[in-house]
Write an enzyme that holds these catalytic residues in place. Structure first.
Site, mmCIF file in Angstrom:
data_model
loop_
_atom_site.group_PDB
_atom_site.id
_atom_site.type_symbol
_atom_site.label_atom_id
_atom_site.label_comp_id
_atom_site.label_asym_id
_atom_site.label_seq_id
_atom_site.Cartn_x
_atom_site.Cartn_y
_atom_site.Cartn_z
ATOM 1 N N ARG A 170 -18.390 -1.041 5.689
ATOM 2 C CA ARG A 170 -19.500 -1.743 5.038
ATOM 3 C C ARG A 170 -20.085 -2.814 5.948
ATOM 4 N NH1 ARG A 170 -19.658 -6.321 2.246
ATOM 5 N NH2 ARG A 170 -17.388 -6.476 2.178
ATOM 6 N N HIS A 214 -1.256 -5.819 1.753
ATOM 7 C CA HIS A 214 -2.448 -6.649 1.651
ATOM 8 C C HIS A 214 -2.112 -7.967 0.952
ATOM 9 C CE1 HIS A 214 -5.618 -3.408 2.474
ATOM 10 N NE2 HIS A 214 -5.993 -4.457 3.178
ATOM 11 N N GLU A 228 0.819 -1.214 0.000
ATOM 12 C CA GLU A 228 0.000 0.000 0.000
ATOM 13 C C GLU A 228 0.854 1.267 0.000
ATOM 14 O OE1 GLU A 228 -3.132 0.022 -0.467
ATOM 15 O OE2 GLU A 228 -3.580 -2.114 -0.135
ATOM 16 N N CYS A 232 -8.208 -2.148 7.967
ATOM 17 C CA CYS A 232 -6.856 -2.138 7.382
ATOM 18 C C CYS A 232 -6.373 -0.704 7.162
ATOM 19 C CB CYS A 232 -6.828 -2.913 6.070
ATOM 20 S SG CYS A 232 -6.947 -4.706 6.265
#
Length: 213
Positions: A88, A165, A78, A141
């Site tokens: 979500r 990830h 990342e 995350c």
């Protein structure tokens, strides 16, 4: 040198999390650096608190956070974390923040200060798929990555840190048709190579790893 590497506990109904399973397989020493392994709860706020406890306990020079990104086919290093929580699904304590800032006094975004391109290059040399990611999502995350980089900016300027990830494991996609996965051994090997590159590269490489859209 000490390198703190963390994975997450399972979440979202899963029985395992490939991030921590892969971290557990890492050698205790990579290129002369002591590898310290930790597990982080998939919980907003508490995840950052637990990370800071580990930082204070072990005082690492490098911190590499690892998380699951189901649906991605490769290991993704990342680039950036953003100052927003937009969940979500609930975290493991039932929290479901929507459009909330992680730190009111934080920047809109913080960039990893790891040599992310050198890390991707090192992973690919072993024929393991890897790439730069420009979004860590808006779940725990990203929350934890942002928390780490906020702490580096505010309190621990000598630490280098970032986030990686990893895909699902094969056993996680048995009932998920056409979903990418990667073996646990390959994920762990890729993480070891990323750690090696982080140890050996103080500055990143100037190579193109951008995306068109």
């Amino acid at each position: 040198m000490k390198v703190l590497v963390t994975g997450f506990e399972p979440f979202g109904g899963e029985k395992l999390n490939p991030s921590y399973e892969a971290v557990k397989l890492l050698e205790d020493n990579i290129d002369g650096a002591e590898i310290i392994k930790g597990v982080i709860p998939v919980v907003f706020k508490r995840s950052i608190n637990e990370l800071e406890k580990l930082i204070n306990l072990y005082q690492p020079e490098i911190v590499i956070l690892v998380g699951q990104a189901g649906g991605r086919y490769d290991i993704t290093v990342e680039r950036v974390a953003i100052n927003i929580d937009d969940a979500r699904i609930p975290d493991n304590d039932g929290n479901k923040p929507v459009d909330e800032k992680i730190f009111a006094d934080g920047e809109n975004a913080y960039f990893s200060n790891l040599p992310i391109k050198a890390m991707v290059e090192e992973i690919r040399k072993a024929n393991i798929p890897a790439s730069i990611s420009n979004t860590a999502g808006t779940y725990v995350c990203n929350h934890l990555m942002y928390g780490l980089l906020y702490l580096i900016n505010k309190k621990y300027p000598d630490i280098r840190g970032g986030f990686i990830h990893v895909p699902f494991l094969p056993e996680q996609v048995l009932t998920r048709a056409n979903t990418p996965y990667m073996s646990l051994e390959m994920i762990s090997k890729g993480l070891a190579l990323a750690i090696k590159a982080a140890i050996n590269n103080k500055e990143d490489k100037k190579i193109a790893e951008g995306t068109i859209c």
